[in-house]
Design a protein around this motif. Structure first.
Motif: not given
Length: 139
Positions: A1-11, A13-17, A91-97
């Motif tokens: 899985m290769d999530l784009p930076g726009t996903v990984l930098d989303d507030s 996603i960052l907070e959940l991480t 969306d599926r990849d985000v959910r997997i993450y």
């Protein structure tokens, strides 16, 4: 899985991480405290830090940390309801993450009780009762 930076930098996603990392770190310090204090290696453990910073005993520190952890869990669950959607397969990849984040926290918890690193052969019992007898200091 290769999530784009726009996903990984989303507030969200960052907070959940960050919250998942915090939960793992806090629980690890709780589980390792007994072993560390027995060998005189507890100075960097959150339990010791809270005792010293708040001038409280170990029981009060454990309660304080437990409340902190519960607050973080509740915040994680609240933030979870705001997971962004992007449409399509992303969306599926985000959910997997994000599912992976939650599974990491739970898996770490299970591992800490199932292996013998922190609780020896008493892990299952300690997991059930959440009671630990302090080991005598070896130093």
């Amino acid at each position: 899985m290769d999530l784009p930076g726009t996903v990984l930098d989303d507030s969200v996603i960052l907070e959940l991480t960050e919250l998942a990392v915090d939960m793992v770190i806090i629980s690890n310090d709780l589980y390792s405290y007994n072993k560390e204090q027995a060998v005189g290696d507890e100075n960097l453990n959150l339990v010791t830090i809270v005792m010293h910073q708040l001038h409280i005993d170990m029981a009060a520190a454990l309660n304080w940390i437990s409340d902190l952890h519960a607050d973080i869990v509740n915040r994680f669950l609240r933030v979870w309801t705001n997971i962004p959607t992007y449409g399509g397969p992303l969306d599926r990849d985000v959910r997997i993450y994000v599912d992976g984040l939650a599974n990491w926290v739970r898996g770490n918890d299970c591992w800490c009780f199932e292996c013998e690193r922190y609780f020896g052969s008493s892990g299952a019992e300690i997991s059930r009762t959440r009671e630990v007898k302090l080991l005598p200091k070896c130093v």
